[in-house]
Design a protein around this motif. Structure first.
Motif, PDB file in Angstrom:
ATOM      1  N   GLY A  27      -2.080  70.395   3.057  1.00  0.00           N
ATOM      2  CA  GLY A  27      -2.279  71.405   4.090  1.00  0.00           C
ATOM      3  C   GLY A  27      -3.723  71.878   4.149  1.00  0.00           C
ATOM      4  O   GLY A  27      -4.297  72.072   5.232  1.00  0.00           O
ATOM      5  N   LEU A  28      -4.342  72.051   2.982  1.00  0.00           N
ATOM      6  CA  LEU A  28      -5.740  72.475   2.930  1.00  0.00           C
ATOM      7  C   LEU A  28      -6.659  71.371   3.451  1.00  0.00           C
ATOM      8  O   LEU A  28      -7.682  71.648   4.079  1.00  0.00           O
ATOM      9  N   ALA A  29      -6.295  70.099   3.198  1.00  0.00           N
ATOM     10  CA  ALA A  29      -7.100  68.982   3.699  1.00  0.00           C
ATOM     11  C   ALA A  29      -7.064  68.938   5.223  1.00  0.00           C
ATOM     12  O   ALA A  29      -8.089  68.725   5.880  1.00  0.00           O
ATOM     13  N   THR A 208      -9.518  70.629  -4.289  1.00  0.00           N
ATOM     14  CA  THR A 208     -10.711  69.794  -4.157  1.00  0.00           C
ATOM     15  C   THR A 208     -11.122  69.584  -2.705  1.00  0.00           C
ATOM     16  O   THR A 208     -12.143  68.944  -2.444  1.00  0.00           O
ATOM     17  N   VAL A 209     -10.349  70.097  -1.751  1.00  0.00           N
ATOM     18  CA  VAL A 209     -10.672  69.895  -0.342  1.00  0.00           C
ATOM     19  C   VAL A 209     -10.924  71.206   0.394  1.00  0.00           C
ATOM     20  O   VAL A 209     -11.178  71.207   1.595  1.00  0.00           O
ATOM     21  N   TRP A 210     -10.867  72.306  -0.312  1.00  0.00           N
ATOM     22  CA  TRP A 210     -11.080  73.610   0.321  1.00  0.00           C
ATOM     23  C   TRP A 210     -12.347  74.236  -0.249  1.00  0.00           C
ATOM     24  O   TRP A 210     -12.448  74.449  -1.453  1.00  0.00           O
ATOM     25  N   THR A 211     -13.323  74.490   0.605  1.00  0.00           N
ATOM     26  CA  THR A 211     -14.577  75.092   0.157  1.00  0.00           C
ATOM     27  C   THR A 211     -14.791  76.463   0.773  1.00  0.00           C
ATOM     28  O   THR A 211     -15.874  77.031   0.656  1.00  0.00           O
ATOM     29  N   ILE A 227      -5.487  80.434  -4.349  1.00  0.00           N
ATOM     30  CA  ILE A 227      -6.097  79.123  -4.133  1.00  0.00           C
ATOM     31  C   ILE A 227      -7.607  79.306  -4.024  1.00  0.00           C
ATOM     32  O   ILE A 227      -8.086  80.176  -3.298  1.00  0.00           O
ATOM     33  N   TYR A 228      -8.340  78.478  -4.736  1.00  0.00           N
ATOM     34  CA  TYR A 228      -9.796  78.582  -4.685  1.00  0.00           C
ATOM     35  C   TYR A 228     -10.402  77.183  -4.729  1.00  0.00           C
ATOM     36  O   TYR A 228      -9.746  76.217  -5.149  1.00  0.00           O
TER      37      TYR A 228
END
Length: 323
Positions: A27-29, A208-211, A227-228
């Motif tokens: 979902g974050l990707a 690893t896909v959320w900045t 989530i971080y």
């Protein structure tokens, strides 16, 4: 600002997720894929992913906005893809309707397909399952072993940080501007949000896909999820995989780990870029990530910007990443 209000019981129940959650990361990707201005580290990945995004996965674009604040039933904290899919597909109808009717209109246009999902239309739910599988295969499947390795390194470091420096430093280091106001954890974010935890604690989940800034999923009857952005985003994991790697590379990525090692002596951004043979903008991105993790400090000296390791950064370099 994001203000996360802890009770004493919540502080006693802070825990790390046991492993990365495939559908949460997926979902974050998708959300990162939709963002107009992602981190420079993700920009090439975003461009490639847009070009190769599977047609069967496109329905997810109706459900997951760039903010990643879509319906929560789509991204359970599960062990493995199949377990996650089973959880999504067995979501009670009442919850599906509440989240699609209550959350999606805030961020997305409710399409006929979304309405059919809310009505539990069988074909629409089969389409959702195909979309989730296709998106996972297209965005994450080939990189999952690297994501798992980075998660393990991140968890080992954060756990050690928690043991040596305490919960306040460990949690404040999860995002830009992290700090405490009493028992409230504050992060600098575009929106002003107050989230009260329920006494069940909070589970830490690096991505690893959320900045972007940290995200929080809060529940009345279960631990919240914080989530971080992991220290090493997905593109840096691919870079690391092409070389012999150390545990520190797994945590930070090869170039970022090399930057931290160089900053045991104070250097400017230009000096760092020259020694690493990267662009100045790329060096700035790496120093920002290291600074956000409290591994380096940055000071302006006239037109120059100078960086150096913090005691925490030196501690990480001298001990490595140990479980």
């Amino acid at each position: 600002m994001l203000r996360l209000h802890f009770t004493a019981e919540d502080l006693l129940r802070v825990a790390f997720a046991p492993e990365p959650a495939p559908l949460m990361e997926l979902g974050l990707a998708v959300a990162a894929l939709r963002r107009r201005a992602p981190s420079p580290v993700l920009s090439r990945w975003q461009h490639r992913a847009r070009q190769t995004f599977p047609a069967d996965a496109r329905p997810l674009l109706d459900l997951i906005p760039p903010t990643a604040r879509g319906p929560m039933f789509l991204d359970p904290l599960s062990r493995g893809l199949e377990e996650g899919l089973d959880t999504v597909l067995s979501t009670p109808t009442e919850r599906v309707r509440a989240e699609l009717d209550g959350r999606v209109p805030e961020v997305l246009r409710p399409t006929p397909w979304i309405r059919r999902l809310a009505d539990r239309d069988r074909e629409s739910w089969e389409e959702l399952e195909r979309a989730l599988r296709a998106a996972y295969d297209g965005l994450l499947a080939d990189s999952w072993k690297h994501i798992q390795s980075a998660f393990d390194a991140e968890r080992a470091w954060r756990t050690r940080l928690l043991a040596q420096h305490g919960i306040r430093i460990a949690l404040a280091g999860l995002g830009p501007g992290g700090r405490w106001d009493g028992t409230t954890l504050v992060f600098d974010t575009p929106e002003d949000r107050h989230i009260a935890l329920s006494g069940h604690g909070v589970t830490l989940l690096p991505s690893t896909v959320w900045t972007g800034h940290p995200l929080v999923a809060a529940y009345d009857d279960a631990p919240g999820i914080l989530i971080y952005g992991a220290a090493a985003p997905l593109p840096l994991l691919a870079e690391r995989a092409a070389h012999d790697s150390s545990p520190l590379d797994a945590l930070l990525g090869r170039t970022r780990a090399a930057a931290l090692e160089l900053l045991t002596r104070q250097r400017t951004t230009s000096e760092l870029a020259r020694e690493l043979d990267i662009s100045k903008s790329s060096a700035s991105e790496h120093t920002k990530a290291l600074r956000d993790a409290r591994l380096i400090t940055t000071q302006r000296d006239g037109k120059a910007v100078r960086h150096a390791c913090t005691p925490l950064g030196l501690d990480l370099l001298t001990t490595g990443v140990k479980g």
